[in-house]
Write a protein that holds these residues in place. Structure first.
Motif: not given
Ligand SMILES: Cc1ncc(COP(=O)(O)O)c(CN[C@H](C(=O)O)[C@H](C)O)c1O
Length: 341
Positions: A55-61
């Motif tokens: 995924v593109t970022s920790g927030v997205q994950g």
């Protein structure tokens, strides 16, 4: 400038840039990018999960995990200064339509009895508890490592109550490096886990979420719904593979620099909010004429970038692009600031 704002500022190594250039690619919406598939398989194996998704970022994950685990009207239990509660723009409410139930932890670790007490009983007036979220290491608790026995006890009670556990493991490998416990063992006390490749591990972009095959199928669909369908993603998965497999082995160097900075802060006559455990150092300037913002400004004028982390708190984060000379220089600057107070 000595940039100690965050380990998110790490720049890709030459090896990572070359790996990008040579990466084999395909259209990942059709699940045809061979490089990201290798990365996802390696991550799933390291985390002891059936499957994983880039995924593109920790927030997205984290947000994909909340969306895939819960349904609107649920409540999720998380620590009151967790990243998912504190720094993700209330995305859990905006996207997943769930409400947070925060529990105060001790250095980020929620007591399992407090978690159990926060679980909602079945009652027509009450939301259902849909997810329990842990964070290891815990950012706002100063990069604290959540003890394995706390994770194990929390997972046991979650399973007894048929509630999934998601680990925000943005800095899980920092916990691994300092505790000697494997990522697989930590992750065994979770249903799903998010790890950041773009922080201390140095990848330019990206995180991984891992869990059951069924969960990852749902997660891929949610990522697509969020506009996260990735095409020739191998160009960023190739450096991410180096981050996961190579850079995870050097984190002890960042921890050593953080301990050195901790010692220097004390020698300079300033105070720490917490003892240093990993790569995060939080200084408390309450007993000085400055507040956190003024200290950050003073440091900036002298060539050191840090962030305000509370009214009187300043956070420094060590990382791959910070060496021992940078730490020594930062300590000298702190000593000169102190001498002017
Ligand atoms: C525990 C944890 N979980 C998730 C995230 C989000 O990761 P990204 O979305 O930035 O990749 C972060 C980023 N943390 C960043 C930082 O520490 O500088 C800022 C505060 O967002 C994090 O610390």
């Amino acid at each position: 400038m000595i940039d100690l704002r965050s380990d998110t500022v790490t720049k890709p190594t030459q090896e990572m840039r070359e790996a990008s250039f040579h990466a084999e690619v395909g259209d990942d919406v059709y699940v045809e990018d061979p490089t990201v598939q290798l990365l996802e398989e390696k991550a799933a194996e390291m985390l002891g999960k059936e499957a994983a998704l880039f995924v593109t970022s920790g927030v997205q994950g984290n947000q994909i995990a909340v969306l895939a685990h819960t349904r609107p009207g649920n409540e999720i239990i998380l620590e009151e200064e967790s990243h998912l509660f504190y720094y993700e723009g209330a995305a859990i409410s905006a996207f997943a339509g769930v409400q947070p139930r925060t529990v105060k932890g001790n250095r980020g670790a929620m007591h399992p009895a407090d978690v159990e007490a926060a679980i909602r009983p079945e009652d027509v007036h009450l939301p259902e508890t849909g997810l329990i979220v842990l964070e290891n290491t815990h950012n706002r608790a100063g990069g604290a490592v959540i003890p394995l026995e706390t994770m194990s006890a929390t997972y046991d009670l979650a399973q007894r109550n048929h509630i999934p556990v998601h680990l925000d493991g943005a800095r899980l490998f920092n916990a691994v490096s300092t505790s000697g416990i494997s990522a697989k063992e930590y992750a065994s006390y979770t249903d799903t886990v998010q790890i950041c490749l773009s922080k201390g591990l140095g990848a330019p972009i990206g995180s991984i979420i891992a869990g059951s095959k069924e969960f990852i199928t749902q997660a891929r669909k949610w990522r697509k719904r969020l506009g996260g369908g990735l095409r020739q993603v191998g160009v960023i998965a190739a450096p991410a593979m180096i981050a996961l497999t190579e850079m995870s082995k050097r984190l002890h160097e960042d921890h050593g620099n953080a301990k050195k900075l901790e010692q220097g802060i004390k020698e300079a006559g300033f105070e720490l909010a917490y003892p240093v455990e990993t790569n995060i150092v939080i200084m408390d300037v309450a007993n000085t004429p400055f507040d956190g913002a003024q200290m950050v400004e003073k440091l900036g004028e002298s060539g050191v970038k840090a962030v305000q982390f509370g009214p009187t708190l300043v956070r420094f984060v060590t990382h791959f692009d910070i060496n021992e000379q940078d730490i020594n220089r930062t300590i000298e600057i702190l000593k000169s600031i102190k001498s002017m107070l």
